[in-house]
Design an enzyme around this catalytic site. Structure first.
Site, PDB file in Angstrom:
ATOM      1  N   HIS A  95       0.830  -1.221   0.000  1.00  0.00           N
ATOM      2  CA  HIS A  95       0.000   0.000   0.000  1.00  0.00           C
ATOM      3  C   HIS A  95       0.863   1.269   0.000  1.00  0.00           C
ATOM      4  CE1 HIS A  95      -3.293  -2.748   1.263  1.00  0.00           C
ATOM      5  NE2 HIS A  95      -2.334  -3.278   2.020  1.00  0.00           N
ATOM      6  N   SER A 120      15.846  21.614 -15.840  1.00  0.00           N
ATOM      7  CA  SER A 120      14.700  22.456 -16.149  1.00  0.00           C
ATOM      8  C   SER A 120      15.203  23.762 -16.725  1.00  0.00           C
ATOM      9  CB  SER A 120      13.918  22.717 -14.865  1.00  0.00           C
ATOM     10  OG  SER A 120      13.161  23.908 -14.997  1.00  0.00           O
ATOM     11  N   LYS A 166      16.821  21.727 -10.669  1.00  0.00           N
ATOM     12  CA  LYS A 166      16.139  20.486 -11.018  1.00  0.00           C
ATOM     13  C   LYS A 166      17.017  19.478 -11.742  1.00  0.00           C
ATOM     14  CE  LYS A 166      12.065  19.911 -11.428  1.00  0.00           C
ATOM     15  NZ  LYS A 166      10.950  19.244 -10.811  1.00  0.00           N
ATOM     16  N   ASN A 216      15.738  15.982 -13.497  1.00  0.00           N
ATOM     17  CA  ASN A 216      14.517  15.205 -13.705  1.00  0.00           C
ATOM     18  C   ASN A 216      14.802  13.797 -14.230  1.00  0.00           C
ATOM     19  OD1 ASN A 216      12.953  17.422 -12.946  1.00  0.00           O
ATOM     20  ND2 ASN A 216      13.046  18.252 -15.038  1.00  0.00           N
TER      21      ASN A 216
END
Ligand code: ARG
Length: 461
Positions: A161, A282, A288, A290
């Protein structure tokens, strides 16, 4: 591409030339030129068979084979000009053969149709691609096995979960991915068996009046056997659908791996660092980095599933035997092959280069009372029934939540408040290393089991 409409191989019964737009609309040469090697291989085998059964002479077959080999060289050197007017790969090559060797070239199509020809080409093409993709899967499996062996002792939280459940070995997690790919690999090889059946001889749909030797052609082309029914042979595209289904499963797996890599490389998890060369930045946020590669693979999995659905829809309304609809099988198939090949390759390149943040993974594994089940098992070994043990540990966890304390951080006296059978041997089972080492059976996460599983996986490759 040129637009030469002068003479169609089927022009005899027509009184007007094809509408210019219809010619473009119906042509497949823009994408089926990819089949040139397999089309030529199929034609060479067909010509040899025709000579073998004396439908043409050996000298004629020799001329045809040599002509086709020269055309192959022309194409590979980039000297072949494809004609939209000649519709598809089959007619482009046949027309060029006739242009090169003259009337003998006109005999090649004896006892054959484009319907059995295209089905043969596609099977030969897919057989090669399956072999290449199987090798690519092996490469990725090997990378995962290496990583599993190297990181058998590295501890991360295992999730259910997406909540911390129990500590597991990072190597064990890698072997879970490998197990999916092993099934994928088997599925491809199984699909290959049904790909490797030869349509040639079915001709347009009903077979041919010439005394052909289909077993001879099948042997030359490495097919297991000729297809048993001519109507089925020219119209069947199950093998394309089956392959795309296997491919969609592989992409689904790669998409799940991608999702984990994306999560793990986020600041919130920070379990791994993807190599810079597999990431981008970015244009506005200088900080950033990514995870583009896994994001793209996750995205591409959708389009492969789309191709599978397209092909099922393509086939479901078709009466026997060949229909022009079938020309629409190629673009989804080709794009599936390309997308899968690229995704497997980039994963196999990237996985050996990922860096683990071992400390962060251990810290995360300690959170969320991940050794609570170990404490319950400990109580069972001290004579308490599992359901009662579960209840006792539940109370201890509630105390831990209220007091912001993990089980391993409680004192013996604190733990004994929940059950007097607890002794100071309890701390060994509450550690992360004790927890994973205890799951010491085949298929379990104990590092020794992970190392043994890696050896077995390598043997099965
Ligand atoms: N370009 C066609 C295809 O891809 C080849 C077979 C054409 N056969 C025909 N009867 N029009 O399916």
């Amino acid at each position: 591409m040129t637009d030469d409409t002068s003479s169609k191989p089927w022009g005899g019964r027509f009184t007007e030339s094809t509408d210019a737009f219809v010619e473009d609309f119906t042509a497949s040469i823009g994408f089926d030129h990819r089949l040139y090697r397999h089309d030529i291989a199929g034609s060479i085998a067909h010509a040899r068979m025709l000579a073998h059964v004396n439908i043409i002479t050996d000298a004629e077959a020799g001329e045809i084979v040599e002509g086709l080999e020269r055309i192959l060289a022309e194409i590979e050197q980039g000297n072949f000009s494809w004609s939209v007017g000649l519709e598809d790969i089959h007619m482009n090559i046949e027309a060029r053969l006739i242009e090169r060797i003259g009337d003998t070239g006109k005999k090649l199509h004896t006892g054959r149709s484009r319907n059995d020809q295209v089905a043969t080409d596609l099977r030969l093409y897919l057989r090669d691609e399956i072999d290449a993709l199987a090798a690519a899967i092996c490469r990725l499996r090997l990378a995962l096995i290496d990583l599993a062996e190297r990181e058998a002792d590295s501890i991360m939280p295992g999730f259910t979960h997406l909540q911390v459940a129990m500590p597991v070995s990072f190597g064990h997690h890698m072997l879970a991915w490998e197990a999916m790919l092993e099934r994928d690999h088997q599925r491809l090889l199984d699909c290959r068996k049904r790909v490797n059946s030869m349509p040639l001889g079915a001709a347009a749909l009903a077979g041919t009046s010439f005394p052909i030797d289909r077993a001879f052609t099948a042997r030359l082309l490495g097919f297991d056997a000729p297809a048993t029914n001519s109507l089925d042979a020219v119209s069947d595209r199950d093998f394309v659908i089956e392959f795309c289904a296997a491919a969609a499963l592989i992409m689904m797996h790669l998409s799940r791996f991608s999702e984990e890599l994306i999560l793990w490389s986020s600041a919130q998890f920070s379990f791994i660092e993807l190599p810079d060369r597999f990431c981008t930045g970015s244009s506005i946020m200088p900080q950033k980095k990514n995870p583009d590669v896994p994001e793209l693979v996750r995205g591409k999995s959708g389009r492969v599933t789309g191709h599978l659905v397209s092909l099922l829809m393509l086939m479901k309304g078709q009466p026997l035997a060949y229909n022009k609809d079938n020309q629409e099988d190629k673009e989804p198939l080709f794009d599936t092959v390309d997308t899968l090949a690229g995704s497997l390759r980039v994963f196999a390149d990237m996985m050996p280069a990922i860096q683990l943040r071992h400390d962060n993974m251990r810290t995360a594994a300690r959170q969320g009372f991940s050794t609570a089940t170990d404490l319950a098992d400990y109580l069972v070994r001290k004579g308490i029934a599992f359901r009662d043990a579960h209840e006792i540990v539940g109370r201890a966890v509630r105390y831990g939540v209220d007091n912001d304390k993990d089980l391993a951080d409680m004192t013996l006296a604190e733990l004994q408040a929940f059950s007097d059978v607890i002794g100071d041997d309890v701390f060994a089972v509450l550690t992360l290393d004790g927890s994973i080492a205890a799951r010491n059976h085949a298929g379990g996460t104990a590092p020794d089991q992970v190392r043994a599983a890696a050896i077995h996986a390598r043997e099965r490759l």
